[in-house]
Each structure stands twice: as structure tokens, then as C-alpha cells.
Design a protein around this motif. Sequence first.
Motif, PDB file in Angstrom:
ATOM      1  N   ILE A   1       0.835  -1.211   0.000  1.00  0.00           N
ATOM      2  CA  ILE A   1       0.000   0.000   0.000  1.00  0.00           C
ATOM      3  C   ILE A   1       0.871   1.262   0.000  1.00  0.00           C
ATOM      4  CG2 ILE A   1      -1.708   1.321   1.336  1.00  0.00           C
ATOM      5  CD1 ILE A   1      -2.812  -1.446   2.244  1.00  0.00           C
ATOM      6  N   GLY A   2       2.007   1.205   0.656  1.00  0.00           N
ATOM      7  CA  GLY A   2       2.909   2.359   0.707  1.00  0.00           C
ATOM      8  C   GLY A   2       3.423   2.790  -0.654  1.00  0.00           C
ATOM      9  N   PHE A   3       3.399   1.879  -1.622  1.00  0.00           N
ATOM     10  CA  PHE A   3       3.860   2.231  -2.967  1.00  0.00           C
ATOM     11  C   PHE A   3       2.983   3.309  -3.610  1.00  0.00           C
ATOM     12  CE2 PHE A   3       6.026  -1.919  -2.685  1.00  0.00           C
ATOM     13  CZ  PHE A   3       7.307  -1.508  -3.020  1.00  0.00           C
ATOM     14  N   LEU A   4       1.739   3.429  -3.145  1.00  0.00           N
ATOM     15  CA  LEU A   4       0.871   4.477  -3.677  1.00  0.00           C
ATOM     16  C   LEU A   4       1.417   5.863  -3.359  1.00  0.00           C
ATOM     17  CD1 LEU A   4      -2.659   2.995  -2.862  1.00  0.00           C
ATOM     18  CD2 LEU A   4      -1.550   3.166  -5.100  1.00  0.00           C
ATOM     19  N   TRP A   5       2.174   5.988  -2.276  1.00  0.00           N
ATOM     20  CA  TRP A   5       2.820   7.252  -1.928  1.00  0.00           C
ATOM     21  C   TRP A   5       4.234   7.310  -2.479  1.00  0.00           C
ATOM     22  CZ3 TRP A   5      -0.998   5.124   0.896  1.00  0.00           C
ATOM     23  CH2 TRP A   5      -2.016   5.975   1.326  1.00  0.00           C
TER      24      TRP A   5
END
Length: 194
Positions: free
Chosen positions: A172-176
Amino acid sequence: MKTTNSTLTKMARESLDGQWGLAVLGSFIYFIVLMGVQLLAEIDPLLTIVSIIVSGPLGLGIIIFSLNISRGNNPKIEDIFEGFQNFKSAVGAYLLMLLFIFLWSLLLIIPGIIAAFSYSMTFYILADDPSITPMEAIEKSKAMMMGNKWKYFLLNLRFLGWGLLCLLTFGIGFLWLLPYMQVSFAKFYDDIKE
């Protein structure tokens, strides 16, 4: 004197300030469309061609989106699909880059990586000048990256730790991280194109 990588990433964070929601949404849409096309290609091998054809314009679109964030040019979600406006050049550049990187990789992995770095500014050049041919954009990228490949490698390396942390968030952190990286690369492009 060229701007340091730490300054470029700081400038990227400043450009993203107030734009994080839009940038994350843009990354999510880009990721979903790209993964959807990839999944279709796995289901039916004939759709692999569709995957390759869509990847070029989508890649150009995410770069247009990132450049607009980086430059404060009123970025919009629709920018992600802007690469389809220059469809032939985007697909041509993407296919040529794949071919050249593949051929250089036949020598060994390292020449393939160096080639990938040499061609890394191709879509940025196409975003700034849609009238240029794919081969001209690749040649311009090679010239632009002459003497800058190591700096670009180190810029990429700055995100390695963040990437590992993103894995702990189940991706999910890849979205940032993706918009942070893309805007940093846009800052790098604007810095070296002078």
C-alpha cells in the motif's frame, strides 16, 4: 552546477505538498490499469500485444502527470491518459527502448542496466516535445544522460529503503512512494535538460 539528489527529492516533496491526494489517486489509477492489462495478457497470450501497446502511452501519461505536479502546472487525473494523444510515438519509443535494452542485456545484465539508464529520459523528452520522433527522443536521452547515469543510479538508490518499507505495508505504501519517485525523476529531468 547540477542540483544534488537530496535537494531534488526535497523539491519533489515541496511540489507534492498539497497534491498528495491527487498524486496517490493518480498512482492508484495508473497501477490498476497497468495491472488489469497485465492480467489480461496472462489469461490470453494474444493479449500480450495489447499489454505492450498500452504500456507505452500509459508510461508517457504518468510522466506527463508527474511533470505537471513537479512544475505546478495544474495537474489533473486525465493527464495519466494524455500519452494516448501521442500514441504512435509513445508505442514506438516504448518498443525501441525494450528492443535496445534487450539487445544490450544479451551482452550481460550490466550493459542492459546502463542502456536502461541511458534511455530513461525518453518519455520526458516526448512529453515536452510531442513532435519529436521516438528515435530522436532516444538519441536525445542518451546525450542528456551522458555523465548523469551515476547520479540517476544514486537517485534511484535513495528509494530502495522506502521500497522495502512499502513491502511491510503489503504494497500500500507504494501508492505514496511512486509519485514521490516520479516527481523526483521529473525534477532530475528538468535539472539536467538545461
